[in-house]
Design a protein around this motif. Structure first.
Motif, PDB file in Angstrom:
ATOM      1  N   PRO A 147       0.832  -1.204   0.000  1.00 25.89           N
ATOM      2  CA  PRO A 147       0.000   0.000   0.000  1.00 25.89           C
ATOM      3  C   PRO A 147       0.865   1.251   0.000  1.00 25.89           C
ATOM      4  N   LYS A 148       0.296   2.349  -0.435  1.00 27.52           N
ATOM      5  CA  LYS A 148       1.043   3.617  -0.475  1.00 27.52           C
ATOM      6  C   LYS A 148       1.556   3.989   0.903  1.00 27.52           C
ATOM      7  N   GLU A 149       0.736   3.741   1.955  1.00 29.63           N
ATOM      8  CA  GLU A 149       1.177   4.107   3.298  1.00 29.63           C
ATOM      9  C   GLU A 149       2.352   3.259   3.761  1.00 29.63           C
ATOM     10  N   GLY A 150       2.618   2.179   3.031  1.00 32.71           N
ATOM     11  CA  GLY A 150       3.766   1.357   3.377  1.00 32.71           C
ATOM     12  C   GLY A 150       5.094   2.048   3.132  1.00 32.71           C
ATOM     13  N   LEU A 151       5.071   3.162   2.415  1.00 32.73           N
ATOM     14  CA  LEU A 151       6.297   3.933   2.208  1.00 32.73           C
ATOM     15  C   LEU A 151       6.753   4.598   3.498  1.00 32.73           C
ATOM     16  N   ASP A 152       5.821   4.908   4.387  1.00 29.93           N
ATOM     17  CA  ASP A 152       6.129   5.659   5.594  1.00 29.93           C
ATOM     18  C   ASP A 152       6.276   4.781   6.832  1.00 29.93           C
ATOM     19  N   GLN A 153       5.658   3.588   6.812  1.00 24.76           N
ATOM     20  CA  GLN A 153       5.711   2.738   7.993  1.00 24.76           C
ATOM     21  C   GLN A 153       5.650   1.271   7.579  1.00 24.76           C
ATOM     22  N   PRO A 154       6.324   0.409   8.320  1.00 22.20           N
ATOM     23  CA  PRO A 154       6.252  -1.021   8.015  1.00 22.20           C
ATOM     24  C   PRO A 154       4.863  -1.557   8.333  1.00 22.20           C
ATOM     25  N   LEU A 155       4.450  -2.560   7.576  1.00 22.77           N
ATOM     26  CA  LEU A 155       3.100  -3.110   7.702  1.00 22.77           C
ATOM     27  C   LEU A 155       3.146  -4.633   7.810  1.00 22.77           C
ATOM     28  N   PRO A 156       2.056  -5.255   8.264  1.00 18.46           N
ATOM     29  CA  PRO A 156       1.980  -6.718   8.234  1.00 18.46           C
ATOM     30  C   PRO A 156       1.976  -7.215   6.784  1.00 18.46           C
ATOM     31  N   THR A 157       2.434  -8.430   6.597  1.00 18.69           N
ATOM     32  CA  THR A 157       2.548  -9.007   5.259  1.00 18.69           C
ATOM     33  C   THR A 157       1.744 -10.298   5.176  1.00 18.69           C
ATOM     34  N   ILE A 158       0.939 -10.423   4.123  1.00 21.18           N
ATOM     35  CA  ILE A 158       0.181 -11.642   3.864  1.00 21.18           C
ATOM     36  C   ILE A 158       0.891 -12.404   2.749  1.00 21.18           C
ATOM     37  N   VAL A 159       1.161 -13.670   2.984  1.00 22.94           N
ATOM     38  CA  VAL A 159       1.923 -14.498   2.061  1.00 22.94           C
ATOM     39  C   VAL A 159       1.003 -15.476   1.344  1.00 22.94           C
ATOM     40  N   VAL A 160       1.213 -15.605   0.030  1.00 25.25           N
ATOM     41  CA  VAL A 160       0.580 -16.642  -0.782  1.00 25.25           C
ATOM     42  C   VAL A 160       1.708 -17.455  -1.413  1.00 25.25           C
ATOM     43  N   HIS A 219      12.298 -15.526   8.735  1.00 23.06           N
ATOM     44  CA  HIS A 219      13.601 -14.874   8.570  1.00 23.06           C
ATOM     45  C   HIS A 219      13.599 -13.790   7.486  1.00 23.06           C
ATOM     46  N   TRP A 220      13.140 -14.140   6.288  1.00 21.79           N
ATOM     47  CA  TRP A 220      13.295 -13.180   5.198  1.00 21.79           C
ATOM     48  C   TRP A 220      12.367 -11.985   5.349  1.00 21.79           C
ATOM     49  N   ILE A 221      11.067 -12.223   5.535  1.00 16.64           N
ATOM     50  CA  ILE A 221      10.118 -11.103   5.640  1.00 16.64           C
ATOM     51  C   ILE A 221      10.441 -10.192   6.827  1.00 16.64           C
ATOM     52  N   PRO A 222      10.684 -10.713   8.043  1.00 17.04           N
ATOM     53  CA  PRO A 222      10.967  -9.807   9.165  1.00 17.04           C
ATOM     54  C   PRO A 222      12.206  -8.937   8.957  1.00 17.04           C
ATOM     55  N   ALA A 223      13.105  -9.368   8.062  1.00 15.13           N
ATOM     56  CA  ALA A 223      14.325  -8.590   7.825  1.00 15.13           C
ATOM     57  C   ALA A 223      14.132  -7.467   6.811  1.00 15.13           C
ATOM     58  N   GLN A 224      12.939  -7.372   6.210  1.00 11.12           N
ATOM     59  CA  GLN A 224      12.706  -6.357   5.185  1.00 11.12           C
ATOM     60  C   GLN A 224      12.222  -5.045   5.827  1.00 11.12           C
ATOM     61  N   PRO A 225      12.651  -3.899   5.290  1.00  8.10           N
ATOM     62  CA  PRO A 225      12.271  -2.607   5.892  1.00  8.10           C
ATOM     63  C   PRO A 225      10.781  -2.321   5.817  1.00  8.10           C
TER      64      PRO A 225
END
Length: 732
Positions: free
Chosen positions: A74-87, A142-148
């Motif tokens: 989402p656009k707001e993801g530029l300013d703050q980290p967000l939860p991630t849904i994986v498929v 490991h991978w997702i939590p390490a992303q900004p």
């Protein structure tokens, strides 16, 4: 809208891999168009995200492996980290990801990943095996939590294969000292299975030829499509890009021969029963088989702290998997952290949630994840965690439990008889000696002959391609025109078919009730128990069959091919079907069950007793009965054996004036691989050898408003606000 979306997805399947000259390419353009429809046109799209697993990141893969994903933020993801849904999918991320873009406007990153050996990802595809499970675990923990762009919280969603991946990964993810998952906070598996061996591939000991062939062709088709995902970026592909594409395609093509070998029923694959269970969520249930699982990961279990919303369909290929997964797999989950929605769906319609827009447009998923990941206080599906469609009357009902409590149900049975059915109810396609009465009283006739059916494989068996059960085993593809009429045009009668008879009318027995004097709701699974003897008939074409198979040369190794062994065996099949017959003669297939004769539920034979006896350890519908054992029973002629065919669960009201009809056949072509050995099978029905169809009915006069209630608008019910949360937190 449905037709436009269907055309869009078809374009992706057929054209999504083609190289694009500029922009995001076709798949990226489709992502943009869909996000624009959702009001999220400013979302950030990265169609090619590289996920590298180094040596040791996956304990089953010592070498480095690169997986590829598509990330939408989402656009707001530029300013703050967000939860991630994986498929996580084996069906190409650029196709499947489109289905779940509706989560992005609700403030979630969406990451669709090509599983190992599929799409653009490197490695060999292993189809849900442990190496794939550990890949997904690495991405989550490991991978997702390490992303900004990640706040460290992860959810998962997806149907069918993607639903199974969620449940498998939930058994491996990291948890803290209190058992709380560190990163995976909620999942939403749609129309998922629990037991790959008995639900999907071998049903009642019979090989599911129809679905296995379709699924094998589909997955191999996706695996060999040119992996040109890198060509859909904003710039021309580099030499490195081209070399990666060539190497990946070569790698995927190299695994096709082994996949074909598997599809052609190589004995080494068929006999690897533990291999099926490594791919089955049942291994991570809290309850384990008496002897445990023969692999270390089988000691783990799905954390009861992972909130899980499941869906299923009464006509799905995984019906018992969805229900058993809820009943057994989530048995330690607290009330409020698990939910089940089951509709009158086939596999494809269940994956899309047809008739419930909140599933397809992701509003239900967003509400579930908001509650379980973001901590929004919301108690929907808490007090009544089960929402089920009751067929026959076409109504939804909310329940507190599945299976329904003992207070809500009553055990009933109809007895099969040797008494011919009334001639006025005969259909045109069967002989007079094929149709018998079924009722509440046991058969007391003494002089009528026992019902018998002769099994011979005939050319006209292929008429099963147009039968009602084929709708189930083609995943509902053949039912789509009728389901469009039902769910979108309001023609609720669309799925009733003319009384055309079962797959092979020449070898089918029928048992029908009289018209019902009142409505009868059957809920849950059914059992058909009876006694029968078998006489094997001459098999003059046996050598011809062998010679024909040998003529196929290297394609089929007759000496080591399990399909050949099965087809040539001195064995029988019992195929049971339950149908709802309207007063006008139209027929609706309700549910089905299957049993291979040599895998009957018999006790070990005694040297001094040739008569069959029921195994005292057998309990109908026990998911752990004979988990890793393949009975090597024989069928001796002139010996009367007991059989129990388990029919898959249903929730169906047979209305007043309707009849129940039970069909019992000796083959199920093309669904099941047929036995070529001809046989004459006789049901022995008398006081010593009863035959009955057993089931449970609901008591709808008990508990309304306290343990269950009708839901007139299910989509509104799933989205409306609830004022109070249930105070009890008991498990059930």
């Amino acid at each position: 809208m449905m037709f436009r979306s269907g055309f869009m997805f078809l374009c992706v399947y057929l054209c999504g891999w083609l190289p694009q000259a500029q922009g995001q390419g076709l798949t990226g353009t489709l992502f943009q168009e869909r996000l624009k429809q959702l009001g999220a046109e400013n979302a950030i799209i990265d169609m090619n995200v590289k996920v590298t697993l180094g040596p040791g990141d996956n304990p089953l893969s010592p070498e480095s492996t690169t997986l590829w994903g598509s990330l939408v933020r989402p656009k707001e993801g530029l300013d703050q980290p967000l939860p991630t849904i994986v498929v996580a999918t084996g069906y190409r991320r650029d196709v499947v990801g489109l289905l779940y873009l509706g989560l992005v406007p609700h403030g979630y990153n969406l990451l669709a990943i090509d599983n190992r050996g599929t799409g653009l990802s490197q490695g060999s595809w292993t189809g849900l095996d442990l190496i794939e499970q550990y890949d997904v675990k690495f991405i989550i923990d490991h991978w997702i939590p390490a992303q900004p762009w990640s706040d460290g919280k992860v959810g998962m969603i997806g149907a069918s294969y993607m639903g199974i991946v969620q449940l498998l990964s939930s058994g491996l993810i990291d948890v803290d000292a209190e058992g709380q998952p560190v990163h995976l906070k909620a999942i939403m598996p749609l129309v998922s299975s629990a037991d790959s061996y008995r639900e999907v591939v071998f049903q009642g000991g019979n090989y599911n030829l129809e679905f296995a062939s379709i699924w094998s062709a589909l997955t191999n088709f996706f695996s060999i499509l040119p992996p040109l995902g890198l060509l859909s970026g904003d710039k021309a592909p580099s030499r490195d890009d081209i070399e990666l594409i060539q190497a990946t395609l070569k790698e995927h093509l190299a695994q096709v021969p082994n996949n074909i070998k598997t599809a052609l029923f190589d004995a080494s694959f068929v006999n690897d029963v533990p291999g099926y269970y490594r791919r089955s969520p049942i291994v991570y249930w809290p309850e384990k088989p008496a002897d445990g699982w023969p692999f270390p990961s089988g000691k783990r279990q799905i954390s009861p702290r992972i909130p899980t919303l499941m869906t299923g369909g009464w006509y799905d290929i995984f019906t018992p998997g969805s229900l058993n997964g809820f009943q057994y797999g989530l048995q330690r989950h607290e009330r409020g952290s698990k939910a089940l929605i089951i509709g009158d769906w086939y596999h494809l319609s269940g994956a899309l949630g047809l008739g419930l827009p909140s599933i397809a447009n992701m509003k239900l998923a967003a509400r579930w994840f908001d509650s379980k990941i973001k901590g929004v206080e919301d108690c929907f599906l808490g007090e009544y965690p089960v929402l089920m469609k009751v067929m026959g009357i076409d109504r939804w009902r909310a329940e507190k439990d599945w299976p329904l409590s003992e207070e809500r149900t009553e055990a009933r049975a109809f007895h099969l008889s040797r008494v011919p059915a009334r001639r006025g109810f005969f259909s045109s396609w069967f002989r007079d000696n094929q149709h018998f009465q079924m009722g509440t009283e046991a058969d007391r006739s003494k002089f009528r002959p026992d019902p018998s059916l002769e099994h011979r494989v005939r050319l006209n068996d292929l008429q099963g391609l147009s039968s009602a059960p084929t709708r189930r085993w083609t995943a509902g593809i053949t039912s789509l025109p009728a389901e469009v009429q039902k769910f979108f045009l309001g023609k609720k009668d669309a799925l009733w078919r003319a009384d055309a008879g079962p797959r092979d009318p020449e070898e089918t027995l029928l048992f029908s009730t009289e018209p019902l004097s009142e409505d009868l709701e059957i809920v849950g699974p059914l059992t058909l128990s009876f006694w029968a003897r078998t006489d094997f008939l001459p098999f003059p074409s046996k050598e011809l069959v062998k010679n024909t198979l040998n003529a196929l040369g290297s394609l089929v190794d007759v000496q080591s091919n399990a399909a050949v062994d099965l087809m040539m065996a001195r064995d029988i099949q019992w195929i049971a079907g339950l149908e709802d017959i309207r007063p006008d003669g139209k027929t609706l297939n309700v549910t089905e069950g299957w049993l291979r004769g040599t895998q009957r539920q018999n006790a070990p034979a005694r040297a001094d007793d040739r008569a069959g006896t029921m195994d005292p350890n057998y309990r109908p519908f026990d998911p752990f009965y004979r988990m890793l054992q393949t009975p090597q029973l024989k069928i001796e002629e002139d010996v009367v054996y007991p059989y129990v065919v388990e029919l898959w669960p249903t929730a169906h009201v047979f209305k007043k004036g309707h009849r129940l009809r039970l069909t019992l056949a000796g083959s199920d072509i093309p669904h099941l691989l047929p036995f070529l050995q001809p046989s004459l099978n006789t049901l022995v029905i008398n006081a010593e050898h009863p035959a009955q169809l057993s089931f449970k009915t609901t008591r709808n006069t008990v508990g309304e408003g306290s343990t269950w209630h009708w839901v007139d608008n299910p989509d509104q019910y799933l989205l409306e606000q609830h004022d109070e949360c249930p105070k009890d937190k008991e498990t059930h």
